[in-house]
Write a protein that holds these residues in place. Structure first.
Motif, PDB file in Angstrom:
ATOM      1  N   UNK A 122       0.856  -1.144  -0.249  1.00  0.00           N
ATOM      2  CA  UNK A 122      -0.054  -0.088   0.204  1.00  0.00           C
ATOM      3  C   UNK A 122       0.856   1.461   0.101  1.00  0.00           C
ATOM      4  N   UNK A 123       1.845   1.114   0.792  1.00  0.00           N
ATOM      5  CA  UNK A 123       2.980   2.298   0.868  1.00  0.00           C
ATOM      6  C   UNK A 123       3.599   2.665  -0.510  1.00  0.00           C
ATOM      7  N   UNK A 124       3.830   1.580  -1.085  1.00  0.00           N
ATOM      8  CA  UNK A 124       4.433   1.829  -2.686  1.00  0.00           C
ATOM      9  C   UNK A 124       3.403   2.099  -3.683  1.00  0.00           C
ATOM     10  N   UNK A 125       2.192   1.632  -3.586  1.00  0.00           N
ATOM     11  CA  UNK A 125       1.400   2.406  -4.401  1.00  0.00           C
ATOM     12  C   UNK A 125       0.940   3.863  -4.248  1.00  0.00           C
ATOM     13  N   UNK A 126       1.014   4.227  -3.095  1.00  0.00           N
ATOM     14  CA  UNK A 126       0.581   5.500  -2.610  1.00  0.00           C
ATOM     15  C   UNK A 126       1.781   6.267  -2.877  1.00  0.00           C
ATOM     16  N   UNK A 127       2.929   5.744  -2.963  1.00  0.00           N
ATOM     17  CA  UNK A 127       4.384   6.557  -3.359  1.00  0.00           C
ATOM     18  C   UNK A 127       4.121   6.796  -4.973  1.00  0.00           C
ATOM     19  N   UNK A 128       3.707   5.842  -5.520  1.00  0.00           N
ATOM     20  CA  UNK A 128       3.725   5.699  -7.027  1.00  0.00           C
ATOM     21  C   UNK A 128       2.759   6.632  -7.472  1.00  0.00           C
TER      22      UNK A 128
END
Length: 269
Positions: free
Chosen positions: A105-111
């Motif tokens: 989820x953190x990775x998607x938010x960063x993207x």
């Protein structure tokens, strides 16, 4: 209390082997739970763990697994009572333990933040960034480039390419030279070339490109002509007409049983 617990466990090889497995299990489950396999632990490692449980290595091997909740319960029965497994492991590894779900989820938010930021910085690519955020099957490879950092390097040149599109026909190497200073930047086997095709495909609203001919037509719709002079077709035992006359070069190749490499441009018509 936590410092005392860390001092105890950090000095024992059995827990240096056990705790990484605990951490991996917690990252997978997102909570304290599950069990880890200990059948391949060394005898010395099992003996240290057995002492903590007030048991023997033979009993541990018979059970084959150690349950995290059982370990936490036992921890509460020692002088380290009040120290939970999560706090212990985060202190042991000196970092917060994050579940795979949280990491994803953190990775998607960063993207998402990156694409929104680029959309404001590179307005001529905003439509493409919006499309990437739909995360369709044809965007996965672009996200791999984003994760590697490669996309960040190529976005500025892609933006320049879109801004330099005109209605005057131009050959792809010339266009590439004009945009980036390198005639091979947008070659079809290069990341920048593949990205440019994707950007133009989304811009035109056409379905994913399938094959060289469709790629050529897409580029031509934006007045970019592929450099097909260097793309050859190998032929043998074939004749070509010039008007109503057989081309002498092709006739000679047939007569001498030779193979020809003919520029693709000369094979049209």
């Amino acid at each position: 209390m936590l410092d005392e617990a860390l001092a105890y466990f950090q000095g024992k090889s059995g827990f240096r082997r056990l705790f990484p497995l605990f951490r991996k299990k917690m990252e997978s489950l997102g909570r304290v739970g599950g069990s880890v396999d200990i059948t391949d632990f060394k005898d010395t490692e099992l003996e240290e763990i057995a002492v903590f449980f007030g048991s023997t290595k033979e009993v541990l091997l018979q059970k084959k697994k150690i349950y995290l909740l059982r370990f936490e319960k036992k921890l509460g029965e020692t002088r380290f009572a009040g120290v939970g497994v999560r706090a212990l492991l985060e202190g042991y590894f000196n970092e917060k333990i994050v579940s795979k779900k949280e990491t994803h989820e953190q990775k998607r938010e960063s993207e998402e933040r990156t694409l929104v930021h680029w959309g404001a910085q590179y307005p001529d690519l905003t439509h493409w960034f919006d499309y990437l955020r739909t995360r369709g099957p044809d965007t996965y490879w672009v996200y791999r480039l984003l994760e590697s950092g490669r996309l960040a390097e190529l976005v500025p040149v892609l933006h320049d390419a879109v801004r330099n599109l005109t209605e005057e026909p131009i050959r792809l190497p010339v266009f590439s030279q004009k945009v980036s200073g390198d005639p091979h930047t947008f070659d079809m086997n290069q990341d920048a070339g593949k990205l440019l095709m994707h950007v133009l495909q989304i811009k035109s609203g056409c379905p994913p490109i399938n094959g060289s001919e469709e790629a050529t037509r897409l580029l031509e719709s934006f007045y970019i002509l592929r450099d097909d002079i260097t793309n050859n077709v190998t032929v043998a035992n074939l004749l070509a007409d010039v008007g109503e006359t057989v081309h002498p070069l092709w006739q000679a190749a047939v007569d001498t049983q030779s193979v020809l490499n003919i520029p693709y441009a000369n094979c049209n018509g």
